[in-house]
Design a protein around this motif. Structure first.
Motif, PDB file in Angstrom:
ATOM      1  N   PHE A 304     -15.234  -0.064   7.223  1.00 19.52           N
ATOM      2  CA  PHE A 304     -13.955  -0.445   7.819  1.00 19.52           C
ATOM      3  C   PHE A 304     -12.848  -0.477   6.769  1.00 19.52           C
ATOM      4  O   PHE A 304     -11.682  -0.259   7.077  1.00 19.52           O
ATOM      5  N   ASN A 305     -13.216  -0.721   5.539  1.00 19.20           N
ATOM      6  CA  ASN A 305     -12.231  -0.770   4.461  1.00 19.20           C
ATOM      7  C   ASN A 305     -11.465   0.544   4.352  1.00 19.20           C
ATOM      8  O   ASN A 305     -10.260   0.555   4.072  1.00 19.20           O
ATOM      9  N   GLN A 308      -8.914   0.817   7.207  1.00 21.53           N
ATOM     10  CA  GLN A 308      -7.752  -0.050   7.026  1.00 21.53           C
ATOM     11  C   GLN A 308      -6.586   0.652   6.341  1.00 21.53           C
ATOM     12  O   GLN A 308      -5.426   0.273   6.514  1.00 21.53           O
ATOM     13  N   GLN A 309      -6.883   1.689   5.560  1.00 25.58           N
ATOM     14  CA  GLN A 309      -5.822   2.406   4.860  1.00 25.58           C
ATOM     15  C   GLN A 309      -4.870   3.078   5.840  1.00 25.58           C
ATOM     16  O   GLN A 309      -3.723   3.375   5.504  1.00 25.58           O
ATOM     17  N   LEU A 311      -4.442   1.908   9.271  1.00 24.18           N
ATOM     18  CA  LEU A 311      -4.035   1.049  10.377  1.00 24.18           C
ATOM     19  C   LEU A 311      -2.591   0.584  10.217  1.00 24.18           C
ATOM     20  O   LEU A 311      -2.144   0.260   9.119  1.00 24.18           O
ATOM     21  N   SER A 506     -12.881  -2.844  -3.651  1.00 26.31           N
ATOM     22  CA  SER A 506     -11.441  -2.952  -3.403  1.00 26.31           C
ATOM     23  C   SER A 506     -10.676  -2.900  -4.720  1.00 26.31           C
ATOM     24  O   SER A 506     -10.959  -3.676  -5.631  1.00 26.31           O
ATOM     25  N   ARG A 516     -15.468  -8.564   4.499  1.00 25.99           N
ATOM     26  CA  ARG A 516     -15.078  -8.179   5.853  1.00 25.99           C
ATOM     27  C   ARG A 516     -15.282  -9.367   6.773  1.00 25.99           C
ATOM     28  O   ARG A 516     -16.364  -9.936   6.842  1.00 25.99           O
TER      29      ARG A 516
END
Length: 543
Positions: A304-305, A308-309, A311, A506, A516
């Motif tokens: 999901f990380n 996120q870039q 969204l 990250s 998360r």
């Protein structure tokens, strides 16, 4: 001011201001529904339409930004006073509404400002003209009305009302079917004049024909400790992305989030690749490095990380499209061509979906596979071994279930994988928003490095009771070391057990990792801070 609903001001901005004020201090969902429904019944068009746009997040006033509002108030009051007040109150609109100088002309003597009048002015202003006009409006309003205007202008109400709740109140107010409202909503534009005309018997029902409209998602209940018979239920992976609905009608394609928000602009690559008439339900993901992986082991989906870039971006650069290519793993089909198939049982819809997917671009769409398990015991073992970054758990779908909006008992279940936990030390705290604005309720926590220092690994504000919130607030106030604006650094003595779904690498965090869905599982008063977890423990969990 006496709240007389027959006074002219009560059919204008003050009525909307009173609604927001009441909603902020009302926690009951039923009470919120009654408040909104009453407002919609009593308020004339187009004010109520614009109010609904504000409540559902469909109101866009690009000329007014938070920076503009801060600049206006800092011209009128001491900037230091404003910033200190903002830190204490926790909400810019409320702070500005209270600090704004008293108008020369008392609000009751000024010409009443309607919701529609305010929106009409602000919608057509350039950024250059917006400051003076907004200031003129604030000068003729009382504090409650100023708060409402600023909340409406910035588009961030934060009053505990979701778009779904507002639409539910609309349906309740006029005894309408909520699913029908949802389907019509995206075919209409604020202030929704055709919708209200139809509601009150003054016009025909609006049509969604040839418009890619949103249809309410079917949702699942948590499985908890129950067991089901796999003869009655099909199992598939619950992927860790963003649930989306893709609709193509009359040459137009739209992507909708679970809340009905149009996210097409953030994923133009996916929209451009979907040209088959119909509507499908799936999980929006980003391709990972394992492009050759099978569907069962993750199918090349990144964590999901990575998603996120992309969204929340209104425009997506070519570089972003190339580095984070999006695709959709399809779960279900709602409309096949022009045929609405939601009433069919899952087994028939699944067969339709399996025939539909091969017609799509394989680089952008694939099929979420059914998990092959002989019985529930075998499924338990398969689920226990699932630690892929893109897998969040298991979905169980009754084989004879239709596709119906919302959660229906016994049809679909979500069986999320067990959360991971880590003992972390509180490092910083910040005030919350809304009803938590008086408490230090947002906590940054860390784990120990090999050098014996604490490195921040996450931030959480959920998972605690009201009593625990008060206890943590007291700890922050009594153990503050430094203040950095609204943030307090605290003594590194309190351990929080943090539950989370996964850990990702990250570059934005000093520790090099990000959790998360972190939430507070327990306050570990029994554990010394020195015995909290090491950063190396989390690094081993990076997916």
């Amino acid at each position: 001011m006496e709240r007389n609903p027959h006074h002219a001001r009560w059919h204008r901005m003050h009525a909307f201001a009173a609604l927001l004020d009441s909603l902020i201090y009302t926690r009951s969902r039923l009470a919120k529904l009654k408040l909104i429904a009453g407002y919609l019944r009593e308020t004339p068009d187009p004010d109520r339409g614009w109010a609904m746009a504000a409540l559902t997040g469909d109101l866009d006033l690009p000329g007014v930004k938070p920076a503009l509002i801060r600049a206006l108030i800092e011209e009128r009051v001491d900037p230091v006073l404003f910033r200190m007040s903002r830190d204490y109150v926790g909400d810019t609109a409320e702070t500005v509404a209270l600090l704004w100088p008293a108008p020369v002309v008392p609000p009751e003597a000024a010409e009443p400002l309607t919701v529609a009048g305010a929106v009409d002015r602000l919608r057509h202003l350039s950024r250059a003209d917006a400051p003076a006009e907004l200031a003129r409006m604030l000068d003729r309003l009382d504090a409650e009305e100023r708060f409402a205007l600023l909340k409406m202008a910035t588009g961030g109400l934060r009053i505990g009302v979701s778009a779904r709740l507002a639409k539910t109140a609309l349906a309740d107010a006029f005894e309408l079917d909520l699913d029908r409202i949802e389907e019509l909503w995206h075919a209409l534009k604020p202030p929704y004049a055709p919708l209200f005309a139809w509601i009150e018997g003054q016009g025909d029902e609006p049509t969604a024909e040839d418009v890619p409209v949103f249809r309410p998602f079917m949702l699942a209940h948590g499985l908890e400790d129950a067991r089901v018979d796999l003869a009655d239920y099909a199992a598939e992976w619950k992927w860790d992305g963003i649930r989306v609905q893709i609709v193509h009608v009359a040459g137009q394609t739209r992507l909708y989030s679970r809340t009905g928000d149009d996210v097409t602009g953030s994923f133009p690559d996916v929209a451009a690749a979907f040209a088959e008439a119909g509507a499908v339900d799936g999980e929006l993901l980003v391709r990972g490095e394992a492009q050759g992986g099978t569907l069962e082991d993750g199918g090349g989906a990144a964590s999901f990380n990575a998603l996120q870039q992309r969204l929340g971006r209104k425009t997506v650069s070519a570089k972003m499209l190339a580095e984070y290519p999006a695709f959709v793993r399809l779960y279900d089909i709602l409309v096949d061509g022009t045929e609405d198939v939601r009433a069919l049982p899952w087994t028939e819809r699944r067969a339709r979906l399996e025939a539909f997917v091969p017609r799509l671009d394989p680089d952008r769409f694939d099929l979420s596979q059914v998990i092959a398990a002989a019985d529930f015991t075998e499924l338990e073992a398969i689920r226990a071994g699932a630690r892929d970054a893109a897998i969040e758990g298991v979905m169980l779908k009754r084989r004879d279930s239709p596709y119906v909006g919302g959660r229906r008992v016994g049809l679909w279940y979500k069986w999320k994988r067990d959360p991971l936990t880590a003992d972390c030390v509180m490092m910083y705290a910040q005030r919350g928003n809304g009803r938590r604005s008086s408490y230090y309720s947002d906590y940054t926590f860390g784990c120990w490095t090999e050098e014996g220092e604490l490195a921040p690994v996450g931030k959480a504000y959920s998972g605690i009771t009201d009593e625990e919130l008060k206890m943590l607030d007291r700890f922050v106030r009594n153990h503050t070391l430094n203040r950095f604006g609204p943030v307090r650094e605290v003594e590194k003595t309190l351990v929080l057990e943090i539950a989370f779904d996964s850990v990702h690498a990250s570059t934005r965090h000093k520790s090099g990792v990000a959790m998360r869905f972190p939430r507070i599982a327990r306050i570990r008063l029994d554990k010394p801070a020195a015995e909290a977890d090491r950063l190396a423990t989390l690094q081993k969990l990076v997916t």
